[in-house]
Motif scaffolding. Structure first.
Motif, PDB file in Angstrom:
ATOM      1  N   VAL A 140      23.008   7.498  -7.306  1.00 45.87           N
ATOM      2  CA  VAL A 140      22.467   6.729  -6.182  1.00 45.87           C
ATOM      3  C   VAL A 140      23.523   6.551  -5.100  1.00 45.87           C
ATOM      4  O   VAL A 140      23.240   6.672  -3.901  1.00 45.87           O
ATOM      5  CB  VAL A 140      21.935   5.364  -6.669  1.00 45.87           C
ATOM      6  CG1 VAL A 140      21.621   4.455  -5.489  1.00 45.87           C
ATOM      7  CG2 VAL A 140      20.702   5.554  -7.532  1.00 45.87           C
ATOM      8  N   ALA A 141      24.769   6.278  -5.513  1.00 43.21           N
ATOM      9  CA  ALA A 141      25.860   6.134  -4.548  1.00 43.21           C
ATOM     10  C   ALA A 141      26.101   7.440  -3.803  1.00 43.21           C
ATOM     11  O   ALA A 141      26.364   7.449  -2.595  1.00 43.21           O
ATOM     12  CB  ALA A 141      27.132   5.684  -5.266  1.00 43.21           C
ATOM     13  N   ALA A 142      26.000   8.561  -4.517  1.00 41.80           N
ATOM     14  CA  ALA A 142      26.175   9.862  -3.875  1.00 41.80           C
ATOM     15  C   ALA A 142      25.116  10.085  -2.800  1.00 41.80           C
ATOM     16  O   ALA A 142      25.420  10.583  -1.702  1.00 41.80           O
ATOM     17  CB  ALA A 142      26.111  10.972  -4.926  1.00 41.80           C
ATOM     18  N   GLY A 146      25.483  10.785   1.310  1.00 45.88           N
ATOM     19  CA  GLY A 146      25.073  12.100   1.779  1.00 45.88           C
ATOM     20  C   GLY A 146      25.590  13.237   0.922  1.00 45.88           C
ATOM     21  O   GLY A 146      25.740  14.362   1.404  1.00 45.88           O
ATOM     22  N   LEU A 147      25.820  12.952  -0.359  1.00 43.99           N
ATOM     23  CA  LEU A 147      26.338  13.956  -1.283  1.00 43.99           C
ATOM     24  C   LEU A 147      25.301  14.244  -2.361  1.00 43.99           C
ATOM     25  O   LEU A 147      24.465  13.399  -2.669  1.00 43.99           O
ATOM     26  CB  LEU A 147      27.624  13.461  -1.946  1.00 43.99           C
ATOM     27  CG  LEU A 147      28.804  13.164  -1.022  1.00 43.99           C
ATOM     28  CD1 LEU A 147      29.886  12.401  -1.786  1.00 43.99           C
ATOM     29  CD2 LEU A 147      29.376  14.456  -0.444  1.00 43.99           C
ATOM     30  N   SER A 148      25.364  15.428  -2.925  1.00 40.70           N
ATOM     31  CA  SER A 148      24.495  15.765  -4.050  1.00 40.70           C
ATOM     32  C   SER A 148      25.349  15.922  -5.300  1.00 40.70           C
ATOM     33  O   SER A 148      26.504  16.365  -5.229  1.00 40.70           O
ATOM     34  CB  SER A 148      23.710  17.055  -3.779  1.00 40.70           C
ATOM     35  OG  SER A 148      24.589  18.137  -3.575  1.00 40.70           O
ATOM     36  N   VAL A 149      24.780  15.548  -6.428  1.00 41.13           N
ATOM     37  CA  VAL A 149      25.479  15.603  -7.708  1.00 41.13           C
ATOM     38  C   VAL A 149      24.560  16.240  -8.740  1.00 41.13           C
ATOM     39  O   VAL A 149      23.415  15.802  -8.911  1.00 41.13           O
ATOM     40  CB  VAL A 149      25.896  14.191  -8.184  1.00 41.13           C
ATOM     41  CG1 VAL A 149      26.592  14.272  -9.542  1.00 41.13           C
ATOM     42  CG2 VAL A 149      26.806  13.517  -7.177  1.00 41.13           C
ATOM     43  N   HIS A 150      25.041  17.270  -9.418  1.00 36.50           N
ATOM     44  CA  HIS A 150      24.311  17.815 -10.565  1.00 36.50           C
ATOM     45  C   HIS A 150      24.458  16.837 -11.731  1.00 36.50           C
ATOM     46  O   HIS A 150      25.525  16.270 -11.943  1.00 36.50           O
ATOM     47  CB  HIS A 150      24.893  19.165 -10.985  1.00 36.50           C
ATOM     48  CG  HIS A 150      24.862  20.216  -9.926  1.00 36.50           C
ATOM     49  ND1 HIS A 150      23.740  20.966  -9.654  1.00 36.50           N
ATOM     50  CD2 HIS A 150      25.832  20.646  -9.076  1.00 36.50           C
ATOM     51  CE1 HIS A 150      24.018  21.832  -8.680  1.00 36.50           C
ATOM     52  NE2 HIS A 150      25.278  21.655  -8.310  1.00 36.50           N
ATOM     53  N   ARG A 151      23.400  16.659 -12.497  1.00 34.42           N
ATOM     54  CA  ARG A 151      23.477  15.787 -13.670  1.00 34.42           C
ATOM     55  C   ARG A 151      22.729  16.431 -14.827  1.00 34.42           C
ATOM     56  O   ARG A 151      22.083  17.472 -14.675  1.00 34.42           O
ATOM     57  CB  ARG A 151      22.916  14.396 -13.365  1.00 34.42           C
ATOM     58  CG  ARG A 151      21.437  14.353 -13.060  1.00 34.42           C
ATOM     59  CD  ARG A 151      20.950  12.912 -12.907  1.00 34.42           C
ATOM     60  NE  ARG A 151      21.156  12.145 -14.138  1.00 34.42           N
ATOM     61  CZ  ARG A 151      20.895  10.840 -14.258  1.00 34.42           C
ATOM     62  NH1 ARG A 151      20.436  10.163 -13.212  1.00 34.42           N
ATOM     63  NH2 ARG A 151      21.078  10.209 -15.401  1.00 34.42           N
ATOM     64  N   LEU A 237      32.385   9.406  -2.593  1.00 31.68           N
ATOM     65  CA  LEU A 237      31.489   8.979  -3.658  1.00 31.68           C
ATOM     66  C   LEU A 237      31.957   7.648  -4.248  1.00 31.68           C
ATOM     67  O   LEU A 237      31.161   6.719  -4.445  1.00 31.68           O
ATOM     68  CB  LEU A 237      31.422  10.058  -4.736  1.00 31.68           C
ATOM     69  CG  LEU A 237      30.616   9.746  -5.995  1.00 31.68           C
ATOM     70  CD1 LEU A 237      29.185   9.384  -5.645  1.00 31.68           C
ATOM     71  CD2 LEU A 237      30.654  10.919  -6.947  1.00 31.68           C
ATOM     72  N   LEU A 238      33.249   7.543  -4.523  1.00 26.78           N
ATOM     73  CA  LEU A 238      33.776   6.315  -5.106  1.00 26.78           C
ATOM     74  C   LEU A 238      33.627   5.141  -4.142  1.00 26.78           C
ATOM     75  O   LEU A 238      33.249   4.033  -4.544  1.00 26.78           O
ATOM     76  CB  LEU A 238      35.242   6.501  -5.493  1.00 26.78           C
ATOM     77  CG  LEU A 238      35.926   5.294  -6.134  1.00 26.78           C
ATOM     78  CD1 LEU A 238      35.191   4.856  -7.406  1.00 26.78           C
ATOM     79  CD2 LEU A 238      37.379   5.613  -6.450  1.00 26.78           C
ATOM     80  N   ASP A 239      33.898   5.377  -2.856  1.00 27.98           N
ATOM     81  CA  ASP A 239      33.738   4.318  -1.860  1.00 27.98           C
ATOM     82  C   ASP A 239      32.292   3.827  -1.818  1.00 27.98           C
ATOM     83  O   ASP A 239      32.031   2.617  -1.727  1.00 27.98           O
ATOM     84  CB  ASP A 239      34.159   4.815  -0.480  1.00 27.98           C
ATOM     85  CG  ASP A 239      35.669   5.005  -0.345  1.00 27.98           C
ATOM     86  OD1 ASP A 239      36.407   4.488  -1.210  1.00 27.98           O
ATOM     87  OD2 ASP A 239      36.100   5.678   0.617  1.00 27.98           O
ATOM     88  N   ALA A 240      31.341   4.764  -1.883  1.00 27.61           N
ATOM     89  CA  ALA A 240      29.929   4.382  -1.864  1.00 27.61           C
ATOM     90  C   ALA A 240      29.557   3.608  -3.118  1.00 27.61           C
ATOM     91  O   ALA A 240      28.790   2.643  -3.062  1.00 27.61           O
ATOM     92  CB  ALA A 240      29.063   5.633  -1.728  1.00 27.61           C
TER      93      ALA A 240
END
Length: 281
Positions: A140-142, A146-151, A237-240
């Motif tokens: 959700v933070a990503a 504006g980032l995408s994350v594979h999970r 990502l961490l900041d978000a």
């Protein structure tokens, strides 16, 4: 409290207002470095560089038990690691961010894999080794950043420090693995034994060496070049993540030792009761 484990290239956390530096040994030896307690974006957190300052430790030299214990002793209930990973799947491209949710421990070296033994017996379930709540929060933070994350990926942990052969790379693909790295095991399993929620953000640096095109094969220089670029994504990502409310670890994780610890307290030494009580905290 959230603990950040910095992997390759992440030896400090810029902007962290450090309140305390916690050093010293643990019942399981010496951690990779000091545990830093501080605040970032108003969130209190802990930070530890997995490989030590200046990247002194190879993956098989890291004292994972000491690291996890030191973070638990400092008050951590959640651990979020950042790690360089190779991709074993075409759709997970170099430069992407990827979060494994399953693990295969393919290490064959002398890593200490558990806190237990030596008179204290426990068998902790790791069927679901990663905290879904923590992964959800990161994803959700990503999106906010504006980032995408594979999970939903499977990570194979290998010993290193050498890079793998093409045959090994193909074997891991046949086993259903999507990512390969050298550090997440036994870290992920020790976190569960310490009743801490765990997740990893993998920074994809290469396609390992399973492709026929030799220009796509992993090299140390290419790893560090792309990883350095990906660190900026990781920091966004961490900041978000820290700008919002952090998740609450699952009850099943925070009580993982309930029913798993077989040795009664009265059968333990005083020293054993002390470190077991810390894991239970």
């Amino acid at each position: 409290m959230l603990a950040i484990i910095g992997g390759t290239g992440l030896y400090e956390l810029d902007g962290l207002d450090i309140h305390e530096r916690q050093g010293g040994d643990t019942p399981f030896g010496t951690p990779s470095g000091e545990v830093l307690r501080g605040t970032l974006h108003g969130q209190e957190l802990l930070f530890l560089a997995r490989h030590g300052a200046g990247h002194r430790l190879l993956p098989h030299e890291v004292n994972y038990r000491a690291n996890v214990y030191a973070l638990k002793r400092a008050g951590a209930t959640m651990m979020l690691g950042f790690s360089a990973v190779g991709s074993l799947a075409m759709e997970v491209a170099p430069g992407d961010l990827a979060m494994p949710e399953q693990y295969i421990d393919w290490t064959r070296g002398a890593r200490e894999r558990t806190f237990f033994g030596g008179g204290v017996a426990a068998h902790v379930s790791t069927a679901k080794p990663v905290s879904g709540a923590l992964v959800d929060s990161v994803v959700v933070a990503a999106e906010r950043a504006g980032l995408s994350v594979h999970r939903g990926l499977t990570y194979a942990c290998v010993d290193g420090p050498r890079l793998g052969t093409q045959a090994e790379s193909h074997l891991l693909r046949q086993m259903g693995c999507h990512l390969v790295g050298m550090t997440n095991a036994p870290e992920v399993f020790l976190a569960r034994e310490a009743q801490m929620a765990y997740a990893t953000v993998g920074l994809v640096t290469d396609y390992d060496c399973w492709l026929d095109d030799p220009t796509q094969h992993v090299s140390v220089s290419a790893v560090f070049e792309l990883y350095g670029q990906s660190l900026a994504k990781a920091r966004r990502l961490l900041d978000a993540l820290l700008s919002g409310a952090l998740p609450v670890p699952e009850t099943s994780i925070r009580t993982a030792l309930t029913g798993a610890l077989l040795t009664p307290d009265e059968a333990m030494s005083e020293a054993q009761r002390t470190w077991v009580s810390q894991l239970r905290a």
